[in-house]
Structure formats: structure tokens, C-alpha cells
Scaffold this motif. Structure first.
Motif, PDB file in Angstrom:
ATOM      1  N   TYR A   1     -55.911  15.259  70.638  1.00 16.21           N
ATOM      2  CA  TYR A   1     -57.337  15.180  70.958  1.00 16.21           C
ATOM      3  C   TYR A   1     -57.918  13.818  70.613  1.00 16.21           C
ATOM      4  O   TYR A   1     -58.864  13.372  71.265  1.00 16.21           O
ATOM      5  CB  TYR A   1     -58.133  16.299  70.270  1.00 16.21           C
ATOM      6  N   SER A   2     -57.362  13.140  69.619  1.00 18.10           N
ATOM      7  CA  SER A   2     -57.870  11.802  69.297  1.00 18.10           C
ATOM      8  C   SER A   2     -57.578  10.838  70.445  1.00 18.10           C
ATOM      9  O   SER A   2     -58.419  10.009  70.800  1.00 18.10           O
ATOM     10  CB  SER A   2     -57.267  11.289  67.985  1.00 18.10           C
TER      11      SER A   2
ATOM     12  N   SER B   1     -49.027  16.776  66.845  1.00 19.69           N
ATOM     13  CA  SER B   1     -49.761  18.030  67.018  1.00 19.69           C
ATOM     14  C   SER B   1     -50.812  17.891  68.113  1.00 19.69           C
ATOM     15  O   SER B   1     -51.249  16.787  68.450  1.00 19.69           O
ATOM     16  CB  SER B   1     -50.445  18.431  65.714  1.00 19.69           C
ATOM     17  N   SER B   2     -51.204  19.033  68.615  1.00 20.11           N
ATOM     18  CA  SER B   2     -52.268  19.077  69.611  1.00 20.11           C
ATOM     19  C   SER B   2     -53.563  18.509  69.035  1.00 20.11           C
ATOM     20  O   SER B   2     -54.293  17.801  69.725  1.00 20.11           O
ATOM     21  CB  SER B   2     -52.477  20.518  70.071  1.00 20.11           C
ATOM     22  N   GLU B   3     -53.837  18.795  67.774  1.00 19.61           N
ATOM     23  CA  GLU B   3     -55.047  18.269  67.138  1.00 19.61           C
ATOM     24  C   GLU B   3     -55.071  16.746  67.210  1.00 19.61           C
ATOM     25  O   GLU B   3     -56.101  16.148  67.495  1.00 19.61           O
ATOM     26  CB  GLU B   3     -55.146  18.735  65.673  1.00 19.61           C
ATOM     27  N   GLU B   4     -53.917  16.111  66.968  1.00 19.98           N
ATOM     28  CA  GLU B   4     -53.831  14.651  67.039  1.00 19.98           C
ATOM     29  C   GLU B   4     -53.955  14.152  68.477  1.00 19.98           C
ATOM     30  O   GLU B   4     -54.492  13.070  68.720  1.00 19.98           O
ATOM     31  CB  GLU B   4     -52.512  14.173  66.431  1.00 19.98           C
TER      32      GLU B   4
ATOM     33  N   GLN C   1     -55.772  26.151  69.380  1.00 19.73           N
ATOM     34  CA  GLN C   1     -55.590  25.629  68.027  1.00 19.73           C
ATOM     35  C   GLN C   1     -56.426  26.457  67.052  1.00 19.73           C
ATOM     36  O   GLN C   1     -57.247  27.276  67.457  1.00 19.73           O
ATOM     37  CB  GLN C   1     -56.095  24.174  67.961  1.00 19.73           C
ATOM     38  N   LYS C   2     -56.283  26.159  65.781  1.00 16.33           N
ATOM     39  CA  LYS C   2     -57.055  26.878  64.749  1.00 16.33           C
ATOM     40  C   LYS C   2     -58.557  26.700  64.935  1.00 16.33           C
ATOM     41  O   LYS C   2     -59.336  27.584  64.601  1.00 16.33           O
ATOM     42  CB  LYS C   2     -56.647  26.391  63.365  1.00 16.33           C
ATOM     43  N   ASP C   3     -58.975  25.547  65.489  1.00 13.14           N
ATOM     44  CA  ASP C   3     -60.406  25.289  65.673  1.00 13.14           C
ATOM     45  C   ASP C   3     -60.960  25.875  66.972  1.00 13.14           C
ATOM     46  O   ASP C   3     -62.118  25.673  67.307  1.00 13.14           O
ATOM     47  CB  ASP C   3     -60.692  23.788  65.600  1.00 13.14           C
TER      48      ASP C   3
ATOM     49  N   LYS D   1     -60.018  25.139  70.057  1.00 13.84           N
ATOM     50  CA  LYS D   1     -59.772  24.293  71.229  1.00 13.84           C
ATOM     51  C   LYS D   1     -58.414  24.651  71.829  1.00 13.84           C
ATOM     52  O   LYS D   1     -57.494  25.039  71.115  1.00 13.84           O
ATOM     53  CB  LYS D   1     -59.750  22.814  70.839  1.00 13.84           C
TER      54      LYS D   1
END
Length: 173
Positions: free
Chosen positions: A98-99, A93-96, A51-53, A55
Motif C-alpha cells: 500500500y505504501s 506484505s500487502s500492508e507494505e 488485511q487486518k485493517d 483493506k
């Protein structure tokens, strides 16, 4: 401050392809072309390694978590733990995702990490031992590196191909 990720290169992918061919030279059954590996990456993670961060790309699988925890959290956490596969639980999204992983980790870290797929090849956490890690936590940390994702993919391929060769031999016996 985000960790600097070394990008995966075509040279890395080619080196993996060569190492797989060498390891399976006796069976003479595997040749992986660069285009094939790229197609798998595009299919599994839309061409992204991380991801952009920084991870790794993930997908949390609530039905796997439910199974690994003997359905203990199904009623109280239905978005995290589901007895059957429910695609509507997958977030955009992958970012979501992670929650959901974070909530699951607070309930049972090992089961949570085993219940997600990671990186460009979306290797499930429960396969950590197949790719040479002693713990799923070690596997999870390694998936932050695109090169480690590539190595894990190569190990999965080798393991699956060797298993299929053994199964074929058993049938022929």
C-alpha cells in the motif's frame, strides 16, 4: 474506527458456484467445486480476503504502472515504475505494498489503481470493466468487500470461459 467487514461464507461461495453454472448452462462447461475456489484463494492470497485493517490484500505491479504511464516515472521512481517485471520490488506484505500504491496514486491515480491486483483472487485493476465497473476507482472501492471480490471472480470466470468458447467456435468455422 475500522469498517466492519462481513465475512465470506461457504454459502456465499456455493451461491456463486451455482450462479456461474446457471449463466453457463447452455455451454455445460463449468462446474466449480468449493474446494477449487478455496484452493485459488489459498494460492492467490494465502487464504486471506482482507488485511487486518480491513483493506483488500494487494500486490502492486511496477511494470504495469510503467507501461500505463509510458515509462514517465521509471527514472525518478524506480521502485514504483519499472520497464520490466522485477520480483525484487515486491514487498514482504500487502500492508507494505500500500505504501507503493500510495506513491503511485499521487503520480497517476488511475494508472496506479489499474496496476495492482486486489483481494483474495488477486484480480488486476485493469480488469475493472470486465467485472462490471465503470471506473477503476469504483472497482477499487468494491474490493474492500469480500462478497464483491467473490462476485468479481465469478464475472472474470464467466468472461474468460465465454471468450474461450467463442475462440473455439472461430477455429471450428
Amino acid at each position: 474506527m475500522s469498517k466492519l467487514i462481513s465475512p465470506i461464507t461457504e454459502a456465499d461461495i456455493l451461491a456463486l458456484s451455482k450462479s456461474i453454472v446457471i449463466e453457463l448452462a447452455l455451454s455445460q462447461s463449468l462446474v466449480i467445486e468449493l474446494a477449487t475456489i478455496k484452493a485459488i484463494i489459498d494460492k492467490e492470497s494465502s487464504g486471506s480476503w482482507v488485511q487486518k485493517d480491513g483493506k483488500p490484500i494487494i500486490r502492486f505491479e511496477s511494470h504495469i504502472f510503467s507501461s500505463l504511464t509510458n515509462h514517465l516515472y521509471d527514472k525518478k521512481y524506480p521502485n514504483i515504475s519499472s520497464k520490466i517485471y522485477n520480483p525484487s520490488l515486491n514487498l514482504a506484505s500487502s500492508e507494505e505494498e500500500y505504501s507503493r500504491l500510495k506513491i503511485a496514486k499521487n503520480l497517476n491515480e488511475t494508472a496506479a489503481l489499474k496496476s495492482a491486483s486486489y483481494g483474495s483472487f488477486q484480480i488486476m485493476g485493469f480488469n475493472y470493466y470486465l467485472v462490471g465497473f465503470k471506473t477503476v476507482q469504483d472497482f477499487y472501492r468494491a474490493m474492500f468487500s469480500p462478497k464483491e471480490q467473490l462476485k468479481a471472480f465469478g464475472k472474470i470466470l464467466i468472461k474468460k470461459l465465454i471468450d474461450s468458447k467463442i475462440d473455439k467456435l472461430r477455429v471450428e468455422w
